[in-house]
Design a protein around this motif. Structure first.
Motif, PDB file in Angstrom:
ATOM      1  N   ILE A  35      -0.681  13.207   1.508  1.00  0.00           N
ATOM      2  CA  ILE A  35      -0.944  11.754   1.381  1.00  0.00           C
ATOM      3  C   ILE A  35       0.391  11.029   1.244  1.00  0.00           C
ATOM      4  O   ILE A  35       1.064  10.062   1.927  1.00  0.00           O
ATOM      5  CB  ILE A  35      -1.693  11.248   0.600  1.00  0.00           C
ATOM      6  N   ALA A  36       1.382  11.721   0.370  1.00  0.00           N
ATOM      7  CA  ALA A  36       2.541  11.397   0.235  1.00  0.00           C
ATOM      8  C   ALA A  36       3.732  11.254   1.244  1.00  0.00           C
ATOM      9  O   ALA A  36       4.298  10.324   1.672  1.00  0.00           O
ATOM     10  CB  ALA A  36       3.289  11.820  -1.136  1.00  0.00           C
ATOM     11  N   THR A  80       2.513   8.801   3.799  1.00  0.00           N
ATOM     12  CA  THR A  80       2.693   7.401   3.289  1.00  0.00           C
ATOM     13  C   THR A  80       4.527   7.274   3.472  1.00  0.00           C
ATOM     14  O   THR A  80       4.849   6.130   3.885  1.00  0.00           O
ATOM     15  CB  THR A  80       2.720   7.513   1.912  1.00  0.00           C
ATOM     16  N   GLU A 130       4.252   8.286  -4.546  1.00  0.00           N
ATOM     17  CA  GLU A 130       4.007   9.545  -5.387  1.00  0.00           C
ATOM     18  C   GLU A 130       2.852  10.041  -5.583  1.00  0.00           C
ATOM     19  O   GLU A 130       2.419  10.436  -6.662  1.00  0.00           O
ATOM     20  CB  GLU A 130       4.726   9.105  -6.530  1.00  0.00           C
ATOM     21  N   HIS A 131       2.014  10.063  -4.425  1.00  0.00           N
ATOM     22  CA  HIS A 131       0.559  10.457  -4.743  1.00  0.00           C
ATOM     23  C   HIS A 131       0.636  11.767  -4.936  1.00  0.00           C
ATOM     24  O   HIS A 131       1.331  12.688  -4.690  1.00  0.00           O
ATOM     25  CB  HIS A 131      -0.111  10.262  -3.375  1.00  0.00           C
ATOM     26  N   GLU A 132      -0.629  12.415  -5.502  1.00  0.00           N
ATOM     27  CA  GLU A 132      -0.505  13.644  -6.160  1.00  0.00           C
ATOM     28  C   GLU A 132      -0.746  14.827  -5.056  1.00  0.00           C
ATOM     29  O   GLU A 132      -0.407  15.734  -5.172  1.00  0.00           O
ATOM     30  CB  GLU A 132      -1.504  13.943  -7.260  1.00  0.00           C
ATOM     31  N   ASP A 133      -1.463  14.171  -3.948  1.00  0.00           N
ATOM     32  CA  ASP A 133      -1.565  15.047  -2.697  1.00  0.00           C
ATOM     33  C   ASP A 133      -0.356  14.973  -1.978  1.00  0.00           C
ATOM     34  O   ASP A 133      -0.144  13.918  -1.512  1.00  0.00           O
ATOM     35  CB  ASP A 133      -3.001  14.467  -2.053  1.00  0.00           C
ATOM     36  N   THR A 145       2.442   2.099  -3.295  1.00  0.00           N
ATOM     37  CA  THR A 145       1.598   2.594  -4.291  1.00  0.00           C
ATOM     38  C   THR A 145       1.320   4.220  -4.219  1.00  0.00           C
ATOM     39  O   THR A 145       1.005   4.873  -5.028  1.00  0.00           O
ATOM     40  CB  THR A 145       0.275   2.113  -4.392  1.00  0.00           C
ATOM     41  N   ASN A 146       1.282   4.544  -2.767  1.00  0.00           N
ATOM     42  CA  ASN A 146       1.049   6.195  -2.434  1.00  0.00           C
ATOM     43  C   ASN A 146       2.274   6.871  -2.249  1.00  0.00           C
ATOM     44  O   ASN A 146       1.838   8.188  -2.006  1.00  0.00           O
ATOM     45  CB  ASN A 146       0.136   6.089  -1.228  1.00  0.00           C
ATOM     46  N   HIS A 204       0.755  -1.103   0.097  1.00  0.00           N
ATOM     47  CA  HIS A 204      -0.046  -0.017   0.067  1.00  0.00           C
ATOM     48  C   HIS A 204       1.042   1.220   0.062  1.00  0.00           C
ATOM     49  O   HIS A 204       0.733   2.502  -0.934  1.00  0.00           O
ATOM     50  CB  HIS A 204      -0.912   0.026   1.171  1.00  0.00           C
TER      51      HIS A 204
END
Length: 92
Positions: free
Chosen positions: A72-73, A76, A66-69, A63-64, A60
């Motif tokens: 969240i990155a 993570t 390089e989150h756009e937010d 996958t997060n 999990h």
């Protein structure tokens, strides 16, 4: 009664090219720290694969990362750091 077990990745037989190079360097008087570092990383990766809770969290987190937010990155990244600390081999 059979117990369900998680499938673990099978280690490759024989030394990897990285280990072979590190061991050759150690034989020639170089430091052992690269070998020690590799062994600790390998043990950590095995611990993650061995424990379904860590394996799920690790997948999990990957996958997060390089989150756009950005929030969240960042969260993570903190989770991944905590997870890697938890999976670190305990040395006597």
């Amino acid at each position: 009664m059979k117990r369900a077990t998680a499938a673990l990745p099978r280690p490759r037989p024989g030394p990897s090219p990285e280990v072979d190079t590190m061991s050759t360097q150690a034989d020639h008087g170089h430091e052992l720290s690269p070998v020690q570092s590799w062994v600790l990383t390998w043990a950590r990766d095995i611990e993650i694969a061995r424990r379904p809770d860590l394996s799920t969290r690790y997948a999990h987190a990957k996958t997060n990362l390089e989150h756009e937010d950005p929030a969240i990155a960042e969260e993570t990244l903190r989770e991944l750091s905590a997870l890697l600390d938890e999976a670190r081999p305990r040395l006597l």
